[in-house]
Design an enzyme around this catalytic site. Structure first.
Site, PDB file in Angstrom:
ATOM      1  N   CYS A   1      11.264  -2.415 -27.330  1.00  0.00           N
ATOM      2  CA  CYS A   1      11.169  -3.516 -26.476  1.00  0.00           C
ATOM      3  C   CYS A   1      10.328  -3.267 -25.190  1.00  0.00           C
ATOM      4  O   CYS A   1       9.949  -4.276 -24.545  1.00  0.00           O
ATOM      5  CB  CYS A   1      12.606  -3.952 -25.911  1.00  0.00           C
ATOM      6  SG  CYS A   1      13.722  -4.096 -27.180  1.00  0.00           S
TER       7      CYS A   1
ATOM      8  N   ASN B   1      22.098  -0.444 -31.255  1.00  0.00           N
ATOM      9  CA  ASN B   1      22.584   0.783 -30.924  1.00  0.00           C
ATOM     10  C   ASN B   1      24.072   1.181 -30.997  1.00  0.00           C
ATOM     11  O   ASN B   1      24.376   2.027 -31.574  1.00  0.00           O
ATOM     12  CB  ASN B   1      22.162   1.177 -29.410  1.00  0.00           C
ATOM     13  CG  ASN B   1      20.858   1.505 -29.098  1.00  0.00           C
ATOM     14  OD1 ASN B   1      20.264   2.780 -29.413  1.00  0.00           O
ATOM     15  ND2 ASN B   1      20.045   0.549 -29.022  1.00  0.00           N
TER      16      ASN B   1
END
Lengths: 459, 459
Positions: free
Chosen positions: B51, B314
């Site tokens: 990102c 995650n």
């Protein structure tokens, strides 16, 4: 004024024309234009942003009047009788009247069917020889617009170079920032131990460092013996400390203005705030109390607390208006969410501290994490600290504190909502929070704090 | 490697070495050092902040390697076998093996007891004549670090002055900002109607104005007919539009890399993402899926969704590790919280849009409010818009969108937590959110939105 034929309209009287009072008056009139609404306000200012005063003081170019959200005349045009310069001194619960004196010394009396006491709070002035306000020039408090004007004018007229702030709470911190903006030296002194004693020590240490990096001199735990006139200005004599100054701001805290309620025999609770139920009703069914003079239930403990804050005042004012107008509204508790900015830091808290949790019968477990305000490798990040408190037995989230260069103020709201929902730390740790590199790490600091705290709870 | 005498240790194999895969590998090894963990990764990069790539591209002075969170060797030192340059091509569920080829063309095969598919997602490249990657110089996607390096090198080497971004989603917006930072002109084109079609029109209009004020040329609803070589660079031929450019970034969205799972006969769901249960298990009890290749449950609707985002990847990676290690963890759903920055705006959403709410069988009611990012009279405030969606029948809060100059990104989290808690709009409207003048009005924009929406629900 429109009213039904032959039917007596209701008299709704409000004592106090700030956040809670004016919110209630205005909403009641909107709800039911037939109700007669009267506001009794001792000063000449109504409906202003009291919390904005430090920021206004920081900028000499802005008049204090910038903070007025709505002039008294605007309320009058709405059909509300706004009696400024009227000091209410007595409530007669049998006759259902409020009486007092105008600033010109003339007596007045107003009848009510429903009464709202929204008298706010007053700054506490500690009993220190030489500190007797308003006798000593250069010693000031900050509560209403008039106080703000006084401080601002004094800074201008007395060419203030040095200041002492007595106290180290929210308002003291905000005033410190404002005065530093004016390039005035600040010394902060308080007799009690510790800067922001409710704060987790690691977090308050961050605040201490920020203040000292801005050359603020801190004297926590120093008893103040006297204030005396100096060659120029004033001299503060503390134990082992002598500080020469041009100006003293007293900001050691506030106390509820509940005197008129106590004299009328109404029940009080924490710190002598006026006791209210979920409907904001006092022990007299015709009298409500809202804002900084009234207590509230804490949504985490269910117990009565006195935490005077602006949002609650506005919300409680609205709820009183609805209740008076026959639309029963019971407010849930507060969770004590508070935030302030001091120099380059955002400081926020919500819910219980470890000490408060213990006092409420929980078995608190807590942890502190340090994280960053932006993602790994994203430029401009600053550090952010989170303390989180939970109940060891149930895993329930009880509170959080944050300090950081950016992103602490709004983040705390996620925890506040979780407290209202009685979430466990585990539930909270699995919430789907926002992520993009400019705004935080993938694992938001709040989630990192929750994940770490979970490990302690699991033990 | 330590293991119990006579007891076979477990082989945990992970396909894909980014967020979900490396989170799972690392946590499994920490949980149980006796487990053999192998990661199969087709590129040479593991564990990087994907990102963060647009922000890295924005700054020519920073190497792409800044985004690497943890080198492959660091994982190897932890005892994890990290096979970079290994492309997994086949899962044999009977033999419990993963096989494939290395970047040098050598075949490999690895046995597993537990397998995690964390193959992520790939950029969609629309079928436009002349756009066939990687054949055409100057046409690029942004998915992995190698893509990022390619774009950055191209900007430097080809002296790029003009760019075309195909697509107008999150990544397109972030790339637009990055490329504008490099003082390159940007044209954005997409065949579908409307900029950010999921956004409430008033809010997307704010984004449109922000883009245009930065001289970004917008061509929504323009079908692209072909891409052809120009005198210098490339020419994009759209319906009624011809754009000469030095570079084309294709950012029309991503699709799950579920091919290997489909070939192995695993069930898929939305958009052919790999179907998983709350424990992240696929239809094969020995195989998990996590990250951008896998689906999830939506906490508001209870239905399957495919919303590829980093936090979920995650978190799901961790949950898989715990499950593999015999500590069963079932994740609750996601609420689709997403945020991005584009030029001077923060854009955030969580929960359902009106259309999504209708599709899920709710009776949505929604409203938009405009408020300010700081208190009345506080300097530096910018405007902030909030759209809030609720169910008319139950009053339940279903979603929110925000756009603003500051304070939108973190505020959305309060709504996200409320969605996880299934709060009503009324409950939310009474939450105790933070207030101080630098951070918002007394009534936070979220509360104003809730208060306004309540009136519509009450009708």
């Amino acid at each position: 004024m429109k009213q039904n034929e032959g039917e007596k309209t209701m008299d709704f009287v409000v004592i106090g024309g700030d956040a809670a009072g004016m919110s209630a008056a205005s909403r009641a009139k909107r709800n039911r234009p037939d109700i007669r609404v009267t506001v009794i306000e001792k000063t000449h200012d109504v409906s202003y942003s009291a919390c904005g005063m430090p920021y206004n003081i920081a900028d000499p170019s802005r008049p204090m009047e910038d903070l007025v959200v709505r002039e008294a005349d605007a309320f009058r045009k709405q059909g509300i009788a706004v009696l400024t310069g009227h000091q209410a001194t007595r409530i007669d619960r049998t006759a259902k009247t409020v009486s007092g004196r105008t600033s010109e010394g003339n007596p007045f009396s107003v009848s009510y069917d429903a009464l709202l006491i929204a008298t706010g709070a007053s700054p506490i002035v500690p009993d220190i020889p030489g500190l007797n306000l308003p006798g000593v020039t250069g010693v000031m408090v900050l509560k209403n617009l008039e106080d703000g004007r006084r401080i601002k004018n004094f800074i201008r007229d007395a060419d203030v170079k040095r200041s002492v702030i007595i106290g180290m709470g929210y308002i003291a911190m905000e005033m410190c920032e404002a005065i530093r903006e004016r390039h005035i030296h600040v010394s902060m002194i308080k007799p009690g131990p510790g800067l922001l004693p409710w704060m987790e020590p690691q977090l308050s240490e961050v605040v201490r460092q920020e203040l000292e990096s801005s050359e603020v001199a801190l004297y926590p735990g120093v008893r103040i013996l006297s204030v005396e006139p100096g060659e120029k200005g004033l001299v503060v004599h503390g134990e082992g400390v002598v500080i020469e100054t041009d100006m003293i701001i007293v900001a050691v805290g506030v106390q509820p203005n509940s005197g008129i309620a106590i004299e009328a025999g109404l029940e009080t609770s924490v710190r002598q705030s006026i006791s209210t139920d979920g409907f904001l009703k006092t022990s007299d069914p015709h009298i409500y109390a809202a804002g900084d003079c009234a207590d509230a239930f804490h949504a985490v403990t269910g117990e009565k607390v006195w935490i005077p804050l602006a949002l609650r005042a506005n919300r409680a004012g609205w709820a009183v208006a609805d209740n008076v107008c026959g639309k029963p509204v019971s407010l849930p508790g507060i969770v004590g969410t508070a935030v302030f900015k001091v120099l380059g830091l955002e400081v926020a808290r919500t819910g219980l501290t470890v000490q408060e949790a213990m006092a409420a019968g929980f078995h608190p477990v807590s942890g502190v994490i340090q994280s960053r305000s932006r993602a790994h490798a994203h430029p401009g990040a600053s550090r952010i600290w989170v303390q989180m408190v939970a109940d060891q037995k149930t895993g329930r989230l009880l509170g959080a504190q944050m300090v950081g260069g950016e992103g602490a103020a709004h983040r705390i709201n996620a925890v506040a909502v979780a407290l209202h929902s009685r979430m466990t730390v585990e539930d909270f740790s699995r919430t789907d929070l926002a992520y993009a590199p400019p705004f935080g790490p993938v694992w938001d600091p709040l989630l990192t704090a929750a994940n770490q705290l979970l490990k302690k709870i699991a033990r």
